[in-house]
Scaffold this motif. Structure first.
Motif, PDB file in Angstrom:
ATOM      1  N   LEU A 197       0.829  -1.195   0.000  1.00  0.00           N
ATOM      2  CA  LEU A 197       0.000   0.000   0.000  1.00  0.00           C
ATOM      3  C   LEU A 197       0.870   1.254   0.000  1.00  0.00           C
ATOM      4  O   LEU A 197       1.804   1.388   0.801  1.00  0.00           O
ATOM      5  N   GLY A 198       0.615   2.163  -0.937  1.00  0.00           N
ATOM      6  CA  GLY A 198       1.317   3.434  -0.993  1.00  0.00           C
ATOM      7  C   GLY A 198       2.630   3.426  -1.741  1.00  0.00           C
ATOM      8  O   GLY A 198       3.255   4.481  -1.888  1.00  0.00           O
ATOM      9  N   ASP A 199       3.071   2.255  -2.223  1.00  0.00           N
ATOM     10  CA  ASP A 199       4.353   2.170  -2.927  1.00  0.00           C
ATOM     11  C   ASP A 199       4.142   2.155  -4.440  1.00  0.00           C
ATOM     12  O   ASP A 199       3.113   1.679  -4.927  1.00  0.00           O
ATOM     13  N   GLN A 200       5.118   2.654  -5.186  1.00  0.00           N
ATOM     14  CA  GLN A 200       5.022   2.732  -6.645  1.00  0.00           C
ATOM     15  C   GLN A 200       5.640   1.497  -7.281  1.00  0.00           C
ATOM     16  O   GLN A 200       6.770   1.132  -6.955  1.00  0.00           O
ATOM     17  N   TYR A 201       4.913   0.884  -8.204  1.00  0.00           N
ATOM     18  CA  TYR A 201       5.336  -0.381  -8.803  1.00  0.00           C
ATOM     19  C   TYR A 201       5.393  -0.298 -10.328  1.00  0.00           C
ATOM     20  O   TYR A 201       4.775   0.561 -10.959  1.00  0.00           O
ATOM     21  N   PRO A 241     -10.049   2.027  -9.981  1.00  0.00           N
ATOM     22  CA  PRO A 241      -9.289   3.245  -9.655  1.00  0.00           C
ATOM     23  C   PRO A 241      -9.396   3.653  -8.192  1.00  0.00           C
ATOM     24  O   PRO A 241      -8.611   4.492  -7.738  1.00  0.00           O
ATOM     25  N   ASP A 242     -10.341   3.088  -7.447  1.00  0.00           N
ATOM     26  CA  ASP A 242     -10.431   3.372  -6.018  1.00  0.00           C
ATOM     27  C   ASP A 242      -9.332   2.651  -5.235  1.00  0.00           C
ATOM     28  O   ASP A 242      -9.005   3.037  -4.113  1.00  0.00           O
ATOM     29  N   ILE A 243      -8.728   1.601  -5.851  1.00  0.00           N
ATOM     30  CA  ILE A 243      -7.680   0.822  -5.188  1.00  0.00           C
ATOM     31  C   ILE A 243      -6.306   1.135  -5.772  1.00  0.00           C
ATOM     32  O   ILE A 243      -5.308   1.177  -5.047  1.00  0.00           O
ATOM     33  N   ILE A 244      -6.251   1.379  -7.081  1.00  0.00           N
ATOM     34  CA  ILE A 244      -4.978   1.604  -7.771  1.00  0.00           C
ATOM     35  C   ILE A 244      -4.990   2.945  -8.491  1.00  0.00           C
ATOM     36  O   ILE A 244      -5.931   3.258  -9.230  1.00  0.00           O
ATOM     37  N   THR A 245      -3.946   3.728  -8.304  1.00  0.00           N
ATOM     38  CA  THR A 245      -3.717   4.925  -9.104  1.00  0.00           C
ATOM     39  C   THR A 245      -2.694   4.581 -10.176  1.00  0.00           C
ATOM     40  O   THR A 245      -1.652   3.993  -9.880  1.00  0.00           O
ATOM     41  N   VAL A 246      -2.989   4.908 -11.424  1.00  0.00           N
ATOM     42  CA  VAL A 246      -2.041   4.651 -12.510  1.00  0.00           C
ATOM     43  C   VAL A 246      -1.432   5.973 -12.957  1.00  0.00           C
ATOM     44  O   VAL A 246      -2.086   7.015 -12.962  1.00  0.00           O
ATOM     45  N   GLY A 247      -0.153   5.898 -13.324  1.00  0.00           N
ATOM     46  CA  GLY A 247       0.567   7.097 -13.749  1.00  0.00           C
ATOM     47  C   GLY A 247       1.339   6.854 -15.019  1.00  0.00           C
ATOM     48  O   GLY A 247       2.541   7.122 -15.071  1.00  0.00           O
ATOM     49  N   GLY A 248       0.689   6.279 -16.020  1.00  0.00           N
ATOM     50  CA  GLY A 248       1.389   5.941 -17.256  1.00  0.00           C
ATOM     51  C   GLY A 248       2.112   4.628 -17.090  1.00  0.00           C
ATOM     52  O   GLY A 248       1.492   3.566 -17.033  1.00  0.00           O
ATOM     53  N   ALA A 249       3.459   4.696 -16.944  1.00  0.00           N
ATOM     54  CA  ALA A 249       4.264   3.475 -16.866  1.00  0.00           C
ATOM     55  C   ALA A 249       4.521   3.030 -15.429  1.00  0.00           C
ATOM     56  O   ALA A 249       5.485   2.330 -15.166  1.00  0.00           O
ATOM     57  N   TRP A 250       3.676   3.419 -14.485  1.00  0.00           N
ATOM     58  CA  TRP A 250       3.760   2.930 -13.108  1.00  0.00           C
ATOM     59  C   TRP A 250       2.361   2.911 -12.506  1.00  0.00           C
ATOM     60  O   TRP A 250       1.426   3.516 -13.032  1.00  0.00           O
ATOM     61  N   GLY A 257      -7.051  -4.228  -0.948  1.00  0.00           N
ATOM     62  CA  GLY A 257      -8.064  -4.919  -1.738  1.00  0.00           C
ATOM     63  C   GLY A 257      -7.452  -5.572  -2.962  1.00  0.00           C
ATOM     64  O   GLY A 257      -6.243  -5.818  -3.022  1.00  0.00           O
ATOM     65  N   GLU A 258      -8.278  -5.870  -3.948  1.00  0.00           N
ATOM     66  CA  GLU A 258      -7.825  -6.461  -5.202  1.00  0.00           C
ATOM     67  C   GLU A 258      -8.230  -5.566  -6.365  1.00  0.00           C
ATOM     68  O   GLU A 258      -9.310  -4.959  -6.350  1.00  0.00           O
ATOM     69  N   GLN A 280      -3.015  -7.658  -5.737  1.00  0.00           N
ATOM     70  CA  GLN A 280      -3.540  -7.833  -4.386  1.00  0.00           C
ATOM     71  C   GLN A 280      -2.791  -6.894  -3.452  1.00  0.00           C
ATOM     72  O   GLN A 280      -1.551  -6.885  -3.435  1.00  0.00           O
ATOM     73  N   VAL A 281      -3.532  -6.102  -2.687  1.00  0.00           N
ATOM     74  CA  VAL A 281      -2.946  -5.115  -1.792  1.00  0.00           C
ATOM     75  C   VAL A 281      -3.317  -5.471  -0.361  1.00  0.00           C
ATOM     76  O   VAL A 281      -4.454  -5.265   0.061  1.00  0.00           O
ATOM     77  N   PRO A 282      -2.386  -6.030   0.410  1.00  0.00           N
ATOM     78  CA  PRO A 282      -2.694  -6.353   1.802  1.00  0.00           C
ATOM     79  C   PRO A 282      -2.792  -5.096   2.659  1.00  0.00           C
ATOM     80  O   PRO A 282      -2.207  -4.062   2.331  1.00  0.00           O
ATOM     81  N   ALA A 283      -3.500  -5.199   3.765  1.00  0.00           N
ATOM     82  CA  ALA A 283      -3.651  -4.050   4.659  1.00  0.00           C
ATOM     83  C   ALA A 283      -2.355  -3.750   5.404  1.00  0.00           C
ATOM     84  O   ALA A 283      -2.106  -2.605   5.798  1.00  0.00           O
ATOM     85  N   VAL A 284      -1.527  -4.778   5.613  1.00  0.00           N
ATOM     86  CA  VAL A 284      -0.265  -4.617   6.337  1.00  0.00           C
ATOM     87  C   VAL A 284       0.892  -4.789   5.355  1.00  0.00           C
ATOM     88  O   VAL A 284       0.920  -5.742   4.568  1.00  0.00           O
ATOM     89  N   LYS A 285       1.858  -3.882   5.417  1.00  0.00           N
ATOM     90  CA  LYS A 285       3.003  -3.963   4.506  1.00  0.00           C
ATOM     91  C   LYS A 285       3.853  -5.194   4.801  1.00  0.00           C
ATOM     92  O   LYS A 285       3.955  -5.642   5.938  1.00  0.00           O
ATOM     93  N   PHE A 286       4.468  -5.732   3.757  1.00  0.00           N
ATOM     94  CA  PHE A 286       5.308  -6.919   3.886  1.00  0.00           C
ATOM     95  C   PHE A 286       6.720  -6.607   3.404  1.00  0.00           C
ATOM     96  O   PHE A 286       6.926  -5.737   2.557  1.00  0.00           O
TER      97      PHE A 286
END
Length: 349
Positions: free
Chosen positions: A36-40, A70-79, A86-87, A118-124
């Protein structure tokens, strides 16, 4: 030898299925777990036939991410970045490159590949893969040891990056991990074919941190590295005296995306570095490479200073960008880092 009809039908079916499989882009997994909150980004293990055919005559592809959630994932072109647990259903759409480097030609889509995030509630956390630091080892020995743990990816990598010529390919071997967090590894060699660097491609840049200690700096401390500080990109610089190994990081452009690259290399003298708190962004200038020649389209970065560094930090060229196209002869086929103004450095292979 006579082949009976059922056997012939089975052979034809298997051949058709194999050809169909090769005509699709392949991922490590159809599901990617993201913090959650990290750019991939998304590593593509193999391209489909339309993409491979395009790369026979073109330098690179571009990628644009799409999501149904879009409520779970923000897209920024190539990231893309998870913003809620959530999923999310995602798609990486592959386009031809427009006249602007790394920018899609929206009228010429090559292919797409769907996947689930898949985005867990707790960071791993994600432990680092192991790479060799026995500097001076023969190339054959280093490769043999790597293939005991990882997949051979050199031919595929260079097919994906056709601007890297045969002479340049002798300096690096590439390996697959099967791990989306650290999808690729690379070994670098001297002109004599001796190991001098190892590289881990990092998907989640947050694991490296920015002007701060991080998950990865913690792993390296456990391996005997000393944290010296951060470079002017805000990325760690560490050193291990026992085997004269420097660890640092940079940006690696591959598959139309900007991954991070954790680099280990032989450095006989402990480096010195200052700590900077400057917030750095990607350069507006568009950078491409053909052999030892760099081409930089200045864009809004015109008038900015540009420096070209070796991986060990030596400046091999510096100038000021003029308007339009700038051509720089680096005098080397080895990887370099290009830094425009106060922007992040970009690694060019």
């Amino acid at each position: 030898m006579r082949i009976n009809q059922p056997a012939m039908l089975l052979l034809l079916l298997l051949t058709a299925l194999s050809a169909r499989a090769q005509d699709k882009c392949e991922l490590y997994s159809d599901t990617l777990v993201a913090n959650l909150g990290d750019q991939y980004h998304l590593f593509i293990k193999s391209y489909s036939k339309p993409v491979n055919d395009y790369l026979k005559d073109h330098a690179r592809i571009t990628i644009d991410f799409e999501t149904e959630n879009p409520d779970i994932i923000t897209v920024g072109g190539a990231w893309f970045k998870p913003t809620k647990a959530g999923e999310a259903k995602m798609k990486a759409v592959i386009y031809q490159e427009s006249k602007i480097k790394d920018y899609p030609d929206w009228n010429n889509k090559l292919d797409s590949v769907s996947f689930l995030v898949q985005v867990p509630a707790v960071k791993f956390n994600a432990a680092l893969p192991t790479v060799p630091t026995n500097w001076g080892a023969a190339k054959a020995t280093a490769v043999s040891e790597m293939l005991k743990k990882y997949g051979d990816f050199s031919d595929s990598y260079y097919a994906m990056h056709p601007t890297i010529n045969a002479a340049e390919r002798a300096y690096f071997d590439w390996f697959t991990t099967g791990n989306n967090e650290y999808p690729l590894l690379a070994l670098g060699y001297t002109d004599d074919g001796l190991l001098y660097s190892s590289n881990i491609v990092v998907n989640d840049a947050s694991r490296l941190g920015f002007n701060s200690e991080s998950e990865i700096s913690g792993y390296l401390k456990d391996q005997g590295f000393e944290l010296l500080g951060w470079d002017d990109m805000g990325l760690l610089v560490m050193y291990r005296e026992s085997d004269k190994t420097q660890a640092s990081a940079m940006v690696l452009t591959t598959q139309g995306q900007y991954f991070r690259d954790l680099n280990f290399q032989y450095t006989p003298d402990k480096p010195t570095t200052g700590i900077t708190k400057t917030s750095l962004t990607q350069p507006a200038a568009k950078i491409s490479r053909n052999g030892s020649t760099l081409t930089i389209e200045a864009g809004t970065d015109k008038g900015q200073p540009v420096k070209v560094f070796t991986l060990s930090g030596q400046v091999v060229f510096s100038t000021v960008l003029h308007e339009g196209t700038n051509t720089i002869e680096t005098g080397t086929n080895k990887p370099v880092i290009i830094r425009v103004g106060k922007h992040q450095g970009v690694k060019a292979l």
